[in-house]
Design a protein around this motif. Sequence first.
Motif, PDB file in Angstrom:
ATOM      1  N   CYS A  95       0.988  -7.974   3.208  1.00 16.63           N
ATOM      2  CA  CYS A  95       0.638  -7.587   1.836  1.00 16.63           C
ATOM      3  C   CYS A  95       1.874  -7.569   0.941  1.00 16.63           C
ATOM      4  O   CYS A  95       3.007  -7.399   1.408  1.00 16.63           O
ATOM      5  CB  CYS A  95      -0.021  -6.211   1.837  1.00 16.63           C
ATOM      6  N   PRO A  96       1.682  -7.719  -0.355  1.00  8.92           N
ATOM      7  CA  PRO A  96       2.816  -7.667  -1.286  1.00  8.92           C
ATOM      8  C   PRO A  96       3.612  -6.370  -1.201  1.00  8.92           C
ATOM      9  O   PRO A  96       4.816  -6.375  -1.489  1.00  8.92           O
ATOM     10  CB  PRO A  96       2.142  -7.834  -2.657  1.00  8.92           C
ATOM     11  N   ASP A  97       2.962  -5.272  -0.804  1.00  2.00           N
ATOM     12  CA  ASP A  97       3.686  -3.997  -0.710  1.00  2.00           C
ATOM     13  C   ASP A  97       4.373  -3.802   0.648  1.00  2.00           C
ATOM     14  O   ASP A  97       4.932  -2.746   0.925  1.00  2.00           O
ATOM     15  CB  ASP A  97       2.749  -2.824  -0.993  1.00  2.00           C
ATOM     16  N   ARG A  99       2.982  -3.764   3.692  1.00  2.00           N
ATOM     17  CA  ARG A  99       2.091  -3.386   4.786  1.00  2.00           C
ATOM     18  C   ARG A  99       1.532  -4.639   5.459  1.00  2.00           C
ATOM     19  O   ARG A  99       1.456  -5.705   4.833  1.00  2.00           O
ATOM     20  CB  ARG A  99       0.959  -2.509   4.281  1.00  2.00           C
ATOM     21  N   THR A 187      -7.192  -2.967   0.394  1.00  2.00           N
ATOM     22  CA  THR A 187      -6.485  -3.896   1.285  1.00  2.00           C
ATOM     23  C   THR A 187      -7.369  -4.297   2.458  1.00  2.00           C
ATOM     24  O   THR A 187      -7.423  -5.475   2.841  1.00  2.00           O
ATOM     25  CB  THR A 187      -5.185  -3.256   1.800  1.00  2.00           C
ATOM     26  N   GLY A 351      -3.467  -8.567  -1.470  1.00  2.00           N
ATOM     27  CA  GLY A 351      -3.285  -7.131  -1.326  1.00  2.00           C
ATOM     28  C   GLY A 351      -4.516  -6.304  -1.636  1.00  2.00           C
ATOM     29  O   GLY A 351      -4.658  -5.185  -1.150  1.00  2.00           O
TER      30      GLY A 351
END
Length: 528
Positions: A95-97, A99, A187, A351
């Motif tokens: 994911c972009p964050d 995770r 997500t 995401g």
Amino acid sequence: MTGRLDGIVLGTGHNALVLQAYLCRAGLRVLSVDRAETPGGGLATVENPRHPGFLHNTHSFFHRAITAMPWYVDLELERHGASYIEPELNVAMICPDGRVLKWWRDLDRTLESVAAISSRDAKVLAAWIERFEPIVDGLLVPEASSPPLPPELRRERLERTAEGRLLMEVSASSPLEFVRSEFEDPTVRAGLLFFNGLREVDLRLPGFGHSIPALLAGRHKAQMCVGGSARLAEALVADIVEHGGEVLCGVEIDGILVERDRATGLALADGRRIEGVDFVVSGLNPQQTLLELTDADHVDAAIRDRAERFEYNLLAPLFALNVALSEPPSYQAATDDSDLEQAFMTILGLGHDGQFDEILSAHQRGAMPSTVMWGAVPTRFDSTQAPPGHHTAFMWEKLPYRLGGDPDGWDRVGRDHGQLMLKEWTSAAPNLADSVIDWFVRTPRDTVRSLPNMREGDLLVGAFANDQVGFHRPFPGAGHYRSGVEGLYLCGGSCHPGGNITGLCGYNAAGVVMADLGATPWWSPAVR
């Protein structure tokens, strides 16, 4: 082939080859013809012309449950050189964050990954998989491996059991509706929709809410063919030749011959005619078969009208970036999660589930959506696809066929977009900056040029909208692999159960052809 032929197959995509192999094993003399230089259709593995030894799978790569397909065993394809790998960490969504959501072959490990994001959603997912395992094994797998039932009869039979009633209930919704009603975390929703939805069907379609739990409850995940996807086609051709058939490539088809309202042969563009056969089977789409290759005088007006109105998927076209590497991508996220080094499919840029609305809007406008891409490094699992110590990899993106309203627009911007895609990829795996030896792209327009049956760039060869499902696929009157013209059959992805590499359209059609010839199949068809 010398002497009289029993039948002809148009096209050498995998469904056509599966059908031909079954008929040849039945003792029939069958010839297949194709404009392409090599058989296999989307089962293409090409060598990099600038860097020998680097093999690229330019269209089809992720094959779901091939080793569980009845034809894979019946045709003894492993004896002919086909073999498959099903990696343990099947999918990793970075994911972009930062995770990571992971799908393993081991369900417990998958649920553990989901629980790290949402314990509530992990429990819901586990419950749905448990409910759908008997539905997959007892209903969906046999249904896909059999000619479809008329809708009324199918509904009547499903209503007899609790599993059948649950299947109908869940199917009534769309994949989007199912996921958004059952799961809370954006997500988790995105991962479920992408891995188990977007690559298979239009997420908005009612009637396919079951696709999410069904794919997760299946016994097999994504697989890859050792040596490249073309090895599967080569194994099918080997079985065909062993049993007296022939595959003729590099020839243009001029038309289907019809005499006394029955398909009896084929005219080739070079003037040759193949006449006097008992059947013709087309692995092409309905427009090619019934509008372009069959004279209008021989096709009922209603059938021609339905063929003309056969629809294709808006969201199906693929853009591919293929790279030759000195070392595999090393993702920044792997610093905290070493599992990623062995991930089979990797998803980047995704995401939350709201991104699907953005992707749909962009396709409707013929515009570029924000980048969501997925791909693999085949050489992590099969070193034969690159020179020693080197690798090949690819990333795919869903992008509109008519870019700015014009499919030829891809010829102007395809390489530029590939460069932007490589930049995005490198931001997630910085070592790509120094490890890329060569790269090239394959646009949706390129797909249609090499595989014209995939009209509008639709790799599924036909939408599941407009009642183009089951007994009515491709359309009413041609939904049982019979085209509406006597002696002319359909076996491509436009038939039940649909596109992707399953071989079941060809498998089912072979049984129908045998039945119409009054012959008993040598194999044991799946029990519905």
